[in-house]
Design a protein around this motif. Structure first.
Motif, PDB file in Angstrom:
ATOM      1  N   TYR A 105     -59.206-100.430 -12.219  1.00 50.94           N
ATOM      2  CA  TYR A 105     -60.499-101.029 -11.901  1.00 50.94           C
ATOM      3  C   TYR A 105     -61.519-100.746 -13.007  1.00 50.94           C
ATOM      4  CZ  TYR A 105     -64.269-102.712  -8.911  1.00 50.94           C
ATOM      5  OH  TYR A 105     -65.309-103.431  -8.396  1.00 50.94           O
ATOM      6  N   GLY A 106     -61.451 -99.550 -13.586  1.00 53.56           N
ATOM      7  CA  GLY A 106     -62.400 -99.193 -14.632  1.00 53.56           C
ATOM      8  C   GLY A 106     -62.168 -99.918 -15.941  1.00 53.56           C
ATOM      9  N   ALA A 107     -60.962-100.488 -16.121  1.00 61.99           N
ATOM     10  CA  ALA A 107     -60.688-101.229 -17.353  1.00 61.99           C
ATOM     11  C   ALA A 107     -61.631-102.416 -17.497  1.00 61.99           C
ATOM     12  CB  ALA A 107     -59.231-101.703 -17.360  1.00 61.99           C
ATOM     13  N   ARG A 108     -61.944-103.070 -16.388  1.00 62.64           N
ATOM     14  CA  ARG A 108     -62.843-104.223 -16.460  1.00 62.64           C
ATOM     15  C   ARG A 108     -64.219-103.814 -16.959  1.00 62.64           C
ATOM     16  NH1 ARG A 108     -62.782-107.096 -10.783  1.00 62.64           N
ATOM     17  NH2 ARG A 108     -63.741-105.093 -10.241  1.00 62.64           N
ATOM     18  N   LEU A 109     -64.717-102.704 -16.423  1.00 62.46           N
ATOM     19  CA  LEU A 109     -66.056-102.258 -16.791  1.00 62.46           C
ATOM     20  C   LEU A 109     -66.100-101.726 -18.220  1.00 62.46           C
ATOM     21  CD1 LEU A 109     -68.845-102.072 -15.579  1.00 62.46           C
ATOM     22  CD2 LEU A 109     -68.311 -99.758 -14.801  1.00 62.46           C
TER      23      LEU A 109
ATOM     24  N   LEU B 233     -65.838-104.722 -20.573  1.00 64.20           N
ATOM     25  CA  LEU B 233     -67.090-105.476 -20.513  1.00 64.20           C
ATOM     26  C   LEU B 233     -68.188-104.769 -21.292  1.00 64.20           C
ATOM     27  CD1 LEU B 233     -68.885-107.725 -19.347  1.00 64.20           C
ATOM     28  CD2 LEU B 233     -69.261-106.262 -17.346  1.00 64.20           C
ATOM     29  N   THR B 234     -68.242-103.452 -21.177  1.00 64.22           N
ATOM     30  CA  THR B 234     -69.259-102.687 -21.899  1.00 64.22           C
ATOM     31  C   THR B 234     -69.090-102.836 -23.409  1.00 64.22           C
ATOM     32  OG1 THR B 234     -69.358-101.062 -20.105  1.00 64.22           O
ATOM     33  CG2 THR B 234     -70.236-100.395 -22.240  1.00 64.22           C
ATOM     34  N   GLY B 235     -67.847-102.736 -23.893  1.00 68.77           N
ATOM     35  CA  GLY B 235     -67.605-102.869 -25.330  1.00 68.77           C
ATOM     36  C   GLY B 235     -67.940-104.246 -25.856  1.00 68.77           C
ATOM     37  N   VAL B 236     -67.505-105.281 -25.157  1.00 66.59           N
ATOM     38  CA  VAL B 236     -67.752-106.657 -25.611  1.00 66.59           C
ATOM     39  C   VAL B 236     -69.242-106.994 -25.537  1.00 66.59           C
ATOM     40  CG1 VAL B 236     -67.299-109.095 -25.115  1.00 66.59           C
ATOM     41  CG2 VAL B 236     -65.437-107.430 -24.997  1.00 66.59           C
ATOM     42  N   ALA B 237     -69.910-106.598 -24.448  1.00 64.00           N
ATOM     43  CA  ALA B 237     -71.332-106.897 -24.298  1.00 64.00           C
ATOM     44  C   ALA B 237     -72.173-106.174 -25.339  1.00 64.00           C
ATOM     45  CB  ALA B 237     -71.793-106.520 -22.892  1.00 64.00           C
TER      46      ALA B 237
ATOM     47  N   ILE C 124     -66.484 -99.167 -27.182  1.00 67.32           N
ATOM     48  CA  ILE C 124     -65.831 -98.566 -26.011  1.00 67.32           C
ATOM     49  C   ILE C 124     -65.806 -97.052 -26.139  1.00 67.32           C
ATOM     50  CG2 ILE C 124     -63.637 -98.358 -24.793  1.00 67.32           C
ATOM     51  CD1 ILE C 124     -63.102-101.285 -25.428  1.00 67.32           C
ATOM     52  N   LEU C 125     -65.505 -96.561 -27.341  1.00 68.08           N
ATOM     53  CA  LEU C 125     -65.463 -95.113 -27.571  1.00 68.08           C
ATOM     54  C   LEU C 125     -66.855 -94.502 -27.434  1.00 68.08           C
ATOM     55  CD1 LEU C 125     -63.381 -92.958 -28.340  1.00 68.08           C
ATOM     56  CD2 LEU C 125     -64.019 -93.307 -30.728  1.00 68.08           C
ATOM     57  N   SER C 126     -67.860 -95.168 -27.983  1.00 70.52           N
ATOM     58  CA  SER C 126     -69.234 -94.655 -27.881  1.00 70.52           C
ATOM     59  C   SER C 126     -69.722 -94.670 -26.440  1.00 70.52           C
ATOM     60  CB  SER C 126     -70.173 -95.494 -28.758  1.00 70.52           C
ATOM     61  OG  SER C 126     -69.775 -95.447 -30.110  1.00 70.52           O
TER      62      SER C 126
END
Length: 212
Positions: free
Chosen positions: A7-11, A14-18, A143-145
Motif C-alpha cells: 500500500y505504501g508503494a503508491r504513496l 507518488l511523492t517522488g514523481v510529484a 523518493i530517498l529524500s
C-alpha cells in the motif's frame, strides 16, 4: 508489514514523481529564461541558485518542512521539490546555452521571431533529452529524500502507510532483534531508487547519439 509495504508503494512513488514534477514546473522555465536572456538577469538568477546549492539538500529540505509546519505528504512533496529546483535549473540553463548559439536559432532571430516563441519552439525541444534523463534520476533521489524526511518525523502521521514512515515505526523493533520489520521497507526503497537510476542511465545512452 507486507500489506503496508504494498500500500505504501503508491504513496512513495507518488511523492517522488510529484516532487520532480514540481521541480520541473519551476526549474525548467527559470533555467531556460536565465540561459537565453544572459547578462545581469542570468547572473542574478544563478546567484540565487548558487545560494540554494550552498546548503546541504537534506538540511534545506528539513528547513522547508519545518517552515511549513504541517505533517503531511504535501509538505514532503514541496520540500523535496524545492530542493531539486536548483539542479534542474542549472542543467536546463547549460543546455539552452549550447542550443541558442546554433544556426537555426540565429536564423529564427533574423526572421524577427519573438524570444518567447524562439525559446518555446526551437530551443527547449532540443533540450528535452538531458531534462528527461535528469527527471528520471531525480525521481529516485526524491523518493530517498522523502523517506529521509519521513524517518526524521517531518512527514505524514505514523498511521499512514509509507516506506519512510515504516522505517520510523520499525526502528524501535531493531533493538528487540526484530529486524524483519525494517528490512522490507528499506529494501523496497533501495530497489526502487536503483531501478530509477538504471532507467535514467539507459535513457541517457538511448537519447545521446554519441553513446549509441
Amino acid at each position: 508489514v507486507f500489506s503496508r509495504l504494498l500500500y505504501g508503494a503508491r504513496l512513495s512513488l507518488l511523492t517522488g514523481v510529484a516532487a520532480v514534477a514540481l521541480a520541473l514546473f519551476v526549474g525548467v522555465p527559470l533555467g531556460a529564461f536565465s540561459g537565453y536572456a544572459g547578462g545581469r538577469i542570468d547572473g542574478l538568477i544563478m546567484r540565487g541558485v548558487d545560494i540554494m546549492l550552498a546548503f546541504p539538500s537534506i538540511v534545506l529540505a528539513i528547513a522547508i518542512a519545518t517552515i511549513l509546519d504541517q505533517r503531511s505528504v504535501t509538505t514532503v512533496i514541496i520540500a523535496v521539490g524545492v530542493v531539486n529546483i536548483p539542479t534542474i535549473a542549472r542543467q536546463v540553463r547549460a543546455s539552452v546555452l549550447q542550443v541558442k548559439s546554433q544556426d537555426f536559432v540565429v536564423a529564427a532571430q533574423a526572421m524577427g521571431m519573438v524570444p518567447v516563441r524562439i525559446l518555446a519552439r526551437h530551443v527547449l525541444p532540443n533540450c528535452l533529452a538531458p531534462i528527461i534523463v535528469l527527471s528520471t534520476l531525480g525521481v529516485g533521489y526524491a523518493i530517498l529524500s522523502a523517506a529521509g524526511l519521513n524517518f526524521l518525523g517531518l512527514g505524514p502521521e505514523p498511521t499512514v502507510a509509507e516506506w519512510g514512515v515504516m522505517l520510523t515505526d520499525g526502528y524501535s523493533y531493531v533493538l528487540q532483534d526484530q529486524q524483519w520489520v525494517v528490512i522490507p521497507p528499506g529494501a523496497a526503497i533501495a530497489i526502487t531508487v536503483l531501478g530509477f537510476n538504471l532507467l535514467g542511465d539507459g535513457l541517457r545512452k538511448a537519447l545521446d547519439p554519441r553513446a549509441r
